[in-house]
Each structure stands twice: as structure tokens, then as C-alpha cells.
Design an enzyme around this catalytic site. Structure first.
Site, short mmCIF file in Angstrom:
data_model
loop_
_atom_site.label_atom_id
_atom_site.label_comp_id
_atom_site.label_asym_id
_atom_site.label_seq_id
_atom_site.Cartn_x
_atom_site.Cartn_y
_atom_site.Cartn_z
N ARG A 178 20.97 -11.83 1.92
CA ARG A 178 21.38 -11.74 3.32
C ARG A 178 20.90 -10.43 3.94
O ARG A 178 20.57 -10.38 5.13
CB ARG A 178 22.90 -11.80 3.44
CG ARG A 178 23.48 -13.16 3.20
CD ARG A 178 24.99 -13.07 3.25
NE ARG A 178 25.61 -14.38 3.09
CZ ARG A 178 26.91 -14.58 2.90
NH1 ARG A 178 27.72 -13.54 2.85
NH2 ARG A 178 27.39 -15.79 2.78
N TRP B 78 35.61 -20.65 -6.13
CA TRP B 78 34.19 -20.33 -6.10
C TRP B 78 33.46 -21.18 -7.11
O TRP B 78 33.91 -21.26 -8.25
CB TRP B 78 33.94 -18.85 -6.42
CG TRP B 78 34.57 -17.95 -5.42
CD1 TRP B 78 35.71 -17.24 -5.55
CD2 TRP B 78 34.07 -17.68 -4.11
NE1 TRP B 78 35.96 -16.52 -4.41
CE2 TRP B 78 34.96 -16.78 -3.50
CE3 TRP B 78 32.95 -18.10 -3.38
CZ2 TRP B 78 34.79 -16.30 -2.21
CZ3 TRP B 78 32.78 -17.62 -2.10
CH2 TRP B 78 33.68 -16.73 -1.53
N ASP C 140 36.14 -22.95 5.32
CA ASP C 140 36.07 -21.81 4.39
C ASP C 140 36.45 -20.48 5.03
O ASP C 140 36.74 -19.52 4.33
CB ASP C 140 34.64 -21.65 3.83
CG ASP C 140 34.20 -22.84 3.01
OD1 ASP C 140 35.04 -23.73 2.79
OD2 ASP C 140 33.02 -22.88 2.61
N GLU D 205 23.13 -21.37 5.36
CA GLU D 205 24.16 -21.45 4.32
C GLU D 205 25.22 -22.50 4.67
O GLU D 205 26.39 -22.35 4.35
CB GLU D 205 24.81 -20.06 4.13
CG GLU D 205 23.80 -18.99 3.73
CD GLU D 205 24.46 -17.73 3.20
OE1 GLU D 205 25.57 -17.81 2.65
OE2 GLU D 205 23.84 -16.66 3.34
N ALA E 218 25.19 -23.42 -3.30
CA ALA E 218 25.64 -23.33 -4.70
C ALA E 218 26.25 -24.67 -5.07
O ALA E 218 27.08 -25.20 -4.34
CB ALA E 218 26.69 -22.23 -4.84
N GLU F 293 0.84 -1.21 0.00
CA GLU F 293 0.00 0.00 0.00
C GLU F 293 0.87 1.25 0.00
O GLU F 293 0.58 2.24 -0.68
CB GLU F 293 -0.88 0.08 1.26
CG GLU F 293 -1.76 -1.09 1.56
CD GLU F 293 -1.06 -2.17 2.37
OE1 GLU F 293 0.06 -2.56 2.02
OE2 GLU F 293 -1.66 -2.65 3.34
N GLY G 66 26.97 -26.48 4.99
CA GLY G 66 27.29 -27.57 4.08
C GLY G 66 26.24 -28.66 4.17
O GLY G 66 25.21 -28.52 4.86
N1 LIG Z 1 28.75 -24.60 -2.12
C1 LIG Z 1 28.08 -24.21 -1.05
O1 LIG Z 1 27.01 -23.62 -1.14
C2 LIG Z 1 28.64 -24.51 0.31
C3 LIG Z 1 28.06 -23.91 1.44
C4 LIG Z 1 28.57 -24.24 2.69
C5 LIG Z 1 29.61 -25.13 2.79
N2 LIG Z 1 30.14 -25.66 1.68
C6 LIG Z 1 31.24 -26.66 1.77
O2 LIG Z 1 30.74 -27.72 2.56
C7 LIG Z 1 31.82 -28.32 3.25
C8 LIG Z 1 31.43 -28.46 4.72
O3 LIG Z 1 30.32 -29.29 4.75
P1 LIG Z 1 29.73 -29.84 6.10
O4 LIG Z 1 28.47 -30.52 5.74
O5 LIG Z 1 30.77 -30.64 6.80
O6 LIG Z 1 29.53 -28.47 6.89
P2 LIG Z 1 28.36 -27.86 7.77
O7 LIG Z 1 27.09 -28.58 7.53
O8 LIG Z 1 28.34 -26.39 7.56
O9 LIG Z 1 28.89 -28.14 9.22
C9 LIG Z 1 28.78 -29.40 9.76
C10 LIG Z 1 29.03 -29.31 11.24
O10 LIG Z 1 27.97 -28.62 11.89
C11 LIG Z 1 27.90 -29.05 13.21
N3 LIG Z 1 26.53 -29.35 13.61
C12 LIG Z 1 25.94 -28.90 14.75
N4 LIG Z 1 24.72 -29.40 14.87
C13 LIG Z 1 24.52 -30.21 13.81
C14 LIG Z 1 23.44 -31.04 13.41
N5 LIG Z 1 22.32 -31.13 14.13
N6 LIG Z 1 23.57 -31.77 12.28
C15 LIG Z 1 24.68 -31.67 11.52
N7 LIG Z 1 25.74 -30.91 11.85
C16 LIG Z 1 25.67 -30.18 13.00
C17 LIG Z 1 28.70 -30.37 13.28
O11 LIG Z 1 29.88 -30.16 14.03
P3 LIG Z 1 29.81 -30.44 15.61
O12 LIG Z 1 29.20 -31.81 15.78
O13 LIG Z 1 31.19 -30.33 16.06
O14 LIG Z 1 28.91 -29.42 16.14
C18 LIG Z 1 29.05 -30.66 11.85
O15 LIG Z 1 30.32 -31.26 11.70
C19 LIG Z 1 33.02 -27.43 3.05
O16 LIG Z 1 33.84 -28.05 2.10
C20 LIG Z 1 32.45 -26.16 2.48
O17 LIG Z 1 33.35 -25.56 1.57
C21 LIG Z 1 29.69 -25.38 0.45
#
Ligand SMILES: NC(=O)c1ccc[n+]([C@@H]2O[C@H](COP(=O)([O-])OP(=O)(O)OC[C@H]3O[C@@H](n4cnc5c(N)ncnc54)[C@H](OP(=O)(O)O)[C@@H]3O)[C@@H](O)[C@H]2O)c1
Length: 367
Positions: free
Chosen positions: A180, A166, A196, A298, A150, A47, A300
Site C-alpha cells: 500500500r 483474519w 469489515d 482490495e 487473501a 541508475e 470483495g
Molecule cells: N479476504 C479478502 O481479501 C477480502 C477482501 C475484501 C473483502 N472481503 C470480504 O468480502 C465480503 C464483501 O464482499 P463483496 O463482494 O460484497 O464486497 P465489495 O466487492 O468490496 O463491495 C461490493 C459493493 O461494491 C459496490 N459497487 C460499486 N460499483 C460496483 C460495480 N461496478 N460492481 C460491483 N460492485 C460495485 C456495490 O454496492 P453499491 O451497488 O451499493 O454501490 C457492491 O455491493 C466481506 O465479507 C469481506 O469481509 C475479503
């Protein structure tokens, strides 16, 4: 009203948990003199946009709006009803009443008192249908969660060594910075922070900075069950200027907590899930309690998958870049999935070209 509904749809994926709303202003002769829609969470309502285009030509005219104008103050923008009265329109036509109990019915009383003719119910069913997600989220005790990632053309979020910089191009990253900007918080997992070292700011990742990283922007949130993130990472090093919250499980190491807090970060403890990690349901509840209403996830593939499995994701924004990585790179959804017959298919899907990448968005299915 049909045209106002088309305007409303332009706010889809950008305004939630707010409703998508469109508005048209007619002058006293019935000519269209203003169009507007709610285009971003925290931005002006439809509005107000339409009335500001119409300016003085709104006097004695008609405001057509897909949803009852708001009258409540528990939100980011001022209520619309006083602005509509001040604009001097003679008539307001609304598509449907607002299902939010904080405001429903209040516009009718205010317009009656101001001597403005008020009619509700034009294309009511279509206007109501456009509010399905808003209505469903009303009263939720967690924020609206936008799950963003991504991937390469072959569905990887990183290479086999975990490097992801990237995958998407600078245009996509600038778009993410804009997304964001209308979020209250950005959530990542500990692993993404360690690998990262992102700044999670509202300037595009990888952009050249001309000034130091100081102040403002959405709350940065790290799910870190045992607070094992080193204090040398950027989100901790800048925590005095940019609000930063670590969410851990109850009973996490007190000395690590103290080290993070001494660096300016906040720490919250929530219940653990069955796997001993932060319960994502409890973590998002904690963010809601702290005032977060729209959150960008955002992380992994580990944390993304945990959130999608727990049903706390509302909208997926997936950037797909024309690059092939191959090998054993991770995906945005790690661990066990669903058989194809039960695989989750997004709803109301929109595909947008972003320079040379594609942005695929949709709502997470409701059931
Ligand atoms: N291309 C993209 O869009 C993008 C975006 C983000 C990341 N990445 C890439 O993804 C990779 C990392 O992936 P990731 O999956 O390991 O990272 P993530 O999902 O960001 O982090 C995982 C960590 O989060 C913590 N966590 C806390 N509570 C959780 C829950 N309930 N469930 C799952 N995890 C929990 C855990 O560590 P604790 O148990 O110690 O708490 C776990 O090891 C990197 O290589 C990064 O470059 C890419």
C-alpha cells in the site's frame, strides 16, 4: 547487460506502471563497483541506486543500464540524466531507447553535450521484451491496478457469515501494508467497508496502534453507487486526516453526498454501467484524472469480478493461507466466470512464501 536485466527483474510487480530497470557501474578499470534496480513505484531509479553504491569510483567509469536514462520531469522522482552527468562517468551503455515520447532520445543529446560517450542497443531485444507491460500501459487513461486478496486454502475470502478477519497471517498483512505504501490509492467496494470497517492505512491491519490515525498514506477510495455507506465507519470518521474519496453514479442522493463531504470525504460522480452500479472503467479514469497511477484493489468478490471482467486489472497478488473455511463463504470472483478453456491464466507467475502463507502473483493476460 545480462546481469543488469537480472537486477531489473527484481522490481517486477513492485514498480509498475514504471518500467523494470537494472543498472551496473564499472570503474575506470572495468571492475563492478555498483549495482542497482528500480525496486518500488516512487522509489529511486536503477541508475541512481547503482551510482550511489559506486560513489566516487564511478568517475571515469561506465554506466550499464537496461533502459535509456530518463530526462523528463513529469513523475515522482527527479530525472536521472543530470545525476549521471554529475557522477562523472565517461561512458553510458543502454539496452534500448525509452518508448515514452516524453523522454525518448533526450539522453543522447544531453550526454553528447556533456562529452559522455553514449551507446544504445546492447541486448536490445531482451531489454525491450522486459518493457512489454510498461510500453502497453503508456498513454493509458487509467492507473495500473493491483488486484489483491487473501483466501483460505479452499479459495474463500470470508466465511458464510461474511467474516474474514483474519485469513492471512500478520506477516502477510505487514507485506500488504508495504505494498500500500507505494500505491497512490486503495479501492474497495461499499460492502467491504460496511462489513469489515477497515481503516485502509499503511500500518498492518489488526496491528496495535500506539497513536491516533492521523494523516498521510494513499487515497482511500470506496465505490458506492448510491452513497449508502453510513458516516460512522472508520474511513469516514478519519476522512479529515486521511484523504478519502467516494465514487458514486451520477445523480446520487444530494443529502448523502453532503453528509460525507461534511465529514471531510470527497465525492465524485461517474456514469453508471449496464447494471446501474458505478462503471469501473469510468471510475478508474476518474482516479487517473486525479493523479492516481498505481492503485491497490482490495475489494470483495463482487467488485473484484467486475474489474477483472472489464479488463481494468493488470496484476493479481493473491495471498493463500493454510486454513480451511468450507461452507458457503464467498470467493474473490463472484458471479459468472469463464468455461475452463477460456479461464484467464496469469502470466510471469511468481510464488513467494510469506511466513506461513503463500503469495501468488502474476500479470493479468494481455488479450
Ligand atoms: N479476504 C479478502 O481479501 C477480502 C477482501 C475484501 C473483502 N472481503 C470480504 O468480502 C465480503 C464483501 O464482499 P463483496 O463482494 O460484497 O464486497 P465489495 O466487492 O468490496 O463491495 C461490493 C459493493 O461494491 C459496490 N459497487 C460499486 N460499483 C460496483 C460495480 N461496478 N460492481 C460491483 N460492485 C460495485 C456495490 O454496492 P453499491 O451497488 O451499493 O454501490 C457492491 O455491493 C466481506 O465479507 C469481506 O469481509 C475479503
Amino acid at each position: 547487460m545480462a546481469e543488469a536485466l537480472e537486477l531489473a527483474a527484481q522490481g517486477r510487480f513492485r514498480v509498475e506502471p514504471n518500467p523494470t530497470v537494472g543498472a551496473i557501474v564499472l570503474d575506470a578499470r572495468g571492475e563492478i563497483v555498483g549495482r542497482g534496480w528500480h525496486s518500488g513505484f516512487g522509489d529511486a531509479h536503477a541508475e541512481i541506486e547503482a551510482l550511489s553504491e559506486a560513489k566516487r569510483r564511478a568517475r571515469g567509469g561506465t554506466l550499464i543500464v537496461t533502459l535509456e536514462p530518463c530526462a523528463h520531469t513529469e513523475k515522482k522522482t527527479p530525472p536521472c540524466v543530470p545525476a549521471v552527468i554529475k557522477a562523472g562517468v565517461a561512458r553510458v551503455v543502454a539496452g534500448c531507447a525509452d518508448p515514452n515520447p516524453a523522454t525518448t532520445g533526450r539522453a543522447a543529446a544531453a550526454f553528447a553535450e556533456a562529452g559522455i560517450e553514449y551507446h544504445v542497443g546492447v541486448l536490445r531485444d531482451r531489454c525491450r521484451a522486459a518493457l512489454r507491460r510498461y510500453e502497453r500501459h503508456l498513454g493509458a487513461d487509467r492507473p495500473w491496478v493491483v488486484s489483491k486478496w487473501a483466501t483460505s486454502l479452499d479459495g474463500r475470502i470470508a466465511d458464510a457469515a461474511g467474516a474474514s478477519r483474519w485469513i492471512s497471517n500478520m506477516g502477510s498483512r505487514a507485506f500488504v501494508a508495504m505494498l500500500r505504501g507505494c500505491a497512490d490509492a486503495i479501492v474497495v467496494g461499499r460492502e467491504t467497508v460496511v462489513r469489515d470497517d477497515p481503516s485502509l492505512r499503511i500500518v498492518p491491519d489488526g496491528a496495535t496502534r500506539t497513536s491516533p490515525d492521523r494523516g498521510g498514506g494513499p487515497l482511500r477510495v470506496v465505490f458506492d453507487s448510491l452513497l449508502r455507506t453510513p458516516t460512522t465507519v472508520k474511513v469516514v470518521a478519519t476522512a479529515r486526516w486521511v484523504p478519502t474519496l467516494f465514487i458514486a453514479v451520477r445523480g446520487a442522493d444530494a443529502s448523502r453526498r453532503e453528509a460525507l463531504e461534511a465529514s471531510g470525504a470527497q465525492v465524485a460522480e461517474v456514469a453508471a454501467g449496464a447494471d446501474g452500479r458505478v462503471s469501473v472503467v469510468e471510475a478508474f479514469r476518474e482516479l487517473h484524472r486525479r493523479g492516481a497511477r498505481r492503485v491497490m484493489l482490495e475489494a470483495g468478490g463482487a467488485l473484484q469480478a467486475a474489474c477483472m471482467r472489464a479488463g481494468v486489472v493488470d496484476h493479481v497478488a493473491a495471498f493463500v493461507a493454510p486454513v480451511v473455511i468450507g461452507g458457503a463463504g464467498p470467493t474473490p470472483f463472484e458471479g459468472d466466470g469463464w468455461p475452463i478453456a477460456a479461464a484467464r491464466r496469469l502470466e510471469d507467475v511468481r510464488v513467494s512464501p510469506i511466513v506461513g502463507d503463500a503469495l501468488i502473483e502474476g500479470y493479468w493476460p494481455l488479450t
